[in-house]
Design an enzyme around this catalytic site. Structure first.
Site, short mmCIF file in Angstrom:
data_model
loop_
_atom_site.label_atom_id
_atom_site.label_comp_id
_atom_site.label_asym_id
_atom_site.label_seq_id
_atom_site.Cartn_x
_atom_site.Cartn_y
_atom_site.Cartn_z
N CYS A 165 64.93 -28.62 13.27
CA CYS A 165 64.19 -28.57 14.53
C CYS A 165 64.18 -29.95 15.19
O CYS A 165 64.20 -30.06 16.42
CB CYS A 165 62.77 -28.06 14.32
SG CYS A 165 62.68 -26.67 13.17
N CYS B 157 68.83 -21.51 13.86
CA CYS B 157 67.82 -20.50 14.17
C CYS B 157 68.00 -19.85 15.54
O CYS B 157 67.30 -18.89 15.86
CB CYS B 157 66.43 -21.13 14.12
SG CYS B 157 66.23 -22.40 15.37
FE1 FES Z 1 64.24 -22.99 15.48
FE2 FES Z 1 62.62 -24.76 14.51
S1 FES Z 1 63.09 -22.84 13.65
S2 FES Z 1 63.89 -24.96 16.19
#
Ligand code: FES
Length: 140
Positions: free
Chosen positions: A102, A33
């Site tokens: 995450c 992400c």
């Molecule tokens: Fe990036 Fe959770 S979506 S760390």
């Protein structure tokens, strides 16, 4: 979809900030992400006496980092290095599958801190690499 514990640590994150005289600093970024995490650790001998974090991450990253600091404070480095991202997620009573990465970021920041602390050529670091291979990070 999120557990009470995730919501609690997201709304009231523990140990946010930096430690000026940190003995260990670890950084990680999530390829999934683009978010990032920085972890600061203060030691007394080989025991973690304080930990703080800063993250440019989602709510799950905030919750995972927050609980990670609570998990490591009071533990020895030998105990700390055994913590996997699954342990972090478990401590939060679970994370949705698409949010497991995450918690991986937490584990990776911890690993980076240990790597820098021990030195990449050290026996401890080799041992740690084998450990994390055995745990095989859950990127799901
Ligand atoms: Fe990036 Fe959770 S979506 S760390």
């Amino acid at each position: 979809m999120y557990t009470e514990k995730v919501m609690d640590h997201y709304r009231n994150p523990r140990n946010v900030g930096t430690i000026d005289d940190a003995d260990m600093i670890g950084e990680a970024g999530s390829l999934a992400c683009g978010d990032s995490l920085k972890l600061f650790i203060k030691l007394d001998g080989s025991k973690v006496v304080d930990a703080k974090f800063q993250t440019f991450g989602c709510g799950s990253a905030v919750a995972a980092s927050s609980i990670l600091t609570e998990m490591i404070i009071g533990k020895t480095l030998d105990e700390v290095k055994m913590i996997t991202n699954k342990d972090i997620a478990k401590e939060l009573d679970g994370l949705p599958a698409q949010k497991m990465h995450c918690s991986v970021m937490g584990r990776e920041a911890l690993e980076d801190a240990l790597k820098k602390y021990y030195g990449e050529d050290s026996e401890e670091w080799e041992e740690l690499e084998l450990l994390s291979e055995a745990h095989s990070h859950d990127h799901a």
